[in-house]
Design a protein around this motif. Structure first.
Motif, PDB file in Angstrom:
ATOM      1  N   ASN A   1      16.529 -15.418  -8.123  1.00 62.63           N
ATOM      2  CA  ASN A   1      17.726 -15.379  -8.975  1.00 62.63           C
ATOM      3  C   ASN A   1      17.784 -14.051  -9.713  1.00 62.63           C
ATOM      4  O   ASN A   1      16.765 -13.456 -10.042  1.00 62.63           O
TER       5      ASN A   1
ATOM      6  N   GLU B   1      16.301 -21.773 -12.670  1.00 61.60           N
ATOM      7  CA  GLU B   1      15.284 -21.040 -13.420  1.00 61.60           C
ATOM      8  C   GLU B   1      15.912 -20.222 -14.549  1.00 61.60           C
ATOM      9  O   GLU B   1      15.334 -19.233 -15.008  1.00 61.60           O
TER      10      GLU B   1
ATOM     11  N   HIS C   1      10.980 -14.196  -4.591  1.00 61.03           N
ATOM     12  CA  HIS C   1       9.878 -14.974  -4.011  1.00 61.03           C
ATOM     13  C   HIS C   1       9.356 -14.207  -2.793  1.00 61.03           C
ATOM     14  O   HIS C   1       9.718 -14.532  -1.670  1.00 61.03           O
TER      15      HIS C   1
ATOM     16  N   HIS D   1       4.442 -18.484  -6.687  1.00 59.16           N
ATOM     17  CA  HIS D   1       5.867 -18.676  -6.883  1.00 59.16           C
ATOM     18  C   HIS D   1       6.629 -17.362  -6.691  1.00 59.16           C
ATOM     19  O   HIS D   1       7.454 -17.260  -5.790  1.00 59.16           O
TER      20      HIS D   1
HETATM   21 ZN   LIG Z   1      11.620 -18.857  -8.521  1.00 59.43          ZN
END
Ligand SMILES: [Zn+2]
Length: 221
Positions: A32, A81, A102, A179
């Protein structure tokens, strides 16, 4: 200011998202991006949208850095998020763009954390993070991953508070174990440069291995 007036910022995020998608850093709907458009307002990529083909409607505005955002006018929801972005914007005045990806390399490097951080190699590239002398041995913080993202945001705020107490220089970036990587900058271009150079550093680290040295070539002893 109306969201229709943030066309330039939306275009920038769409371009960056497509670039990161093609690098393999925002595969599918992952990752994001956000940019601050007013002191208490930012634009962020919407939840569940394909990052290689975002449209204007896939950027939603979030007003109120301390509150969870309500539904946007176009029916899209902000990234799941979003609380991480809120934590950064509310704590760091110098942050005006926040990128979260990611990537494979950032996840490998996150496995090597000891004491909640990983030592970065003394590469010249690290200067792009605001470091004067890369040989001093800078570490990138590694936060634990939690299913409840607001717990990650809380840990991040604690980290910022610690840095203020000890007056430590912290890198404008952190890892979440298994992550991904989050980076911020004063503007979109600075955050873009920082994420690219950190990914370079991570590729270098993965090539060198966890011990920091390349494995011996077969046949050489
Ligand atoms: Zn993430």
């Amino acid at each position: 200011m109306s969201i229709s007036q943030w066309t330039a910022e939306k275009d920038e995020l769409i371009r960056v998202s497509s670039h990161f998608y093609h690098k393999g850093w925002m595969v599918g709907t992952s990752g994001n991006l956000s940019v601050r458009v007013a002191p208490d307002t930012f634009l962020i990529t919407a939840s569940g949208r394909p990052k290689g083909m975002l449209g204007d409607e896939d950027l939603v505005s979030v007003k109120g850095l301390y509150e969870l955002p309500g539904p946007s006018g176009n029916g899209r929801k902000p990234s799941a998020e979003v609380s991480i972005h809120q934590a950064i914007y509310s704590e760091l005045r110098e942050a005006n763009a926040v990128f979260h990806i990611h990537s494979v390399e950032s996840n490998i490097v996150s496995e090597w954390a000891s004491d909640h951080s990983v030592l970065l190699p003394p590469l010249e590239m690290i200067k792009g993070l605001g470091v004067k002398d890369p040989s001093l041995g800078y570490r990138i913080d590694v936060l634990e991953n939690h299913l409840d993202v607001s717990r990650i945001a809380l840990d991040l705020k604690r980290l910022f508070a610690q840095d203020q107490v000890f007056n430590e220089f912290h890198l404008p970036a952190f890892l979440i174990r298994h992550h991904g990587l989050t980076v911020w900058g004063n503007d979109v271009l600075e955050a873009f440069h920082r994420i690219e150079l950190l990914e370079y550093v991570f590729r270098f680290m993965v090539a060198m291995g966890p011990s920091g040295s390349t494995p011996p070539m077969a046949g050489f002893h």
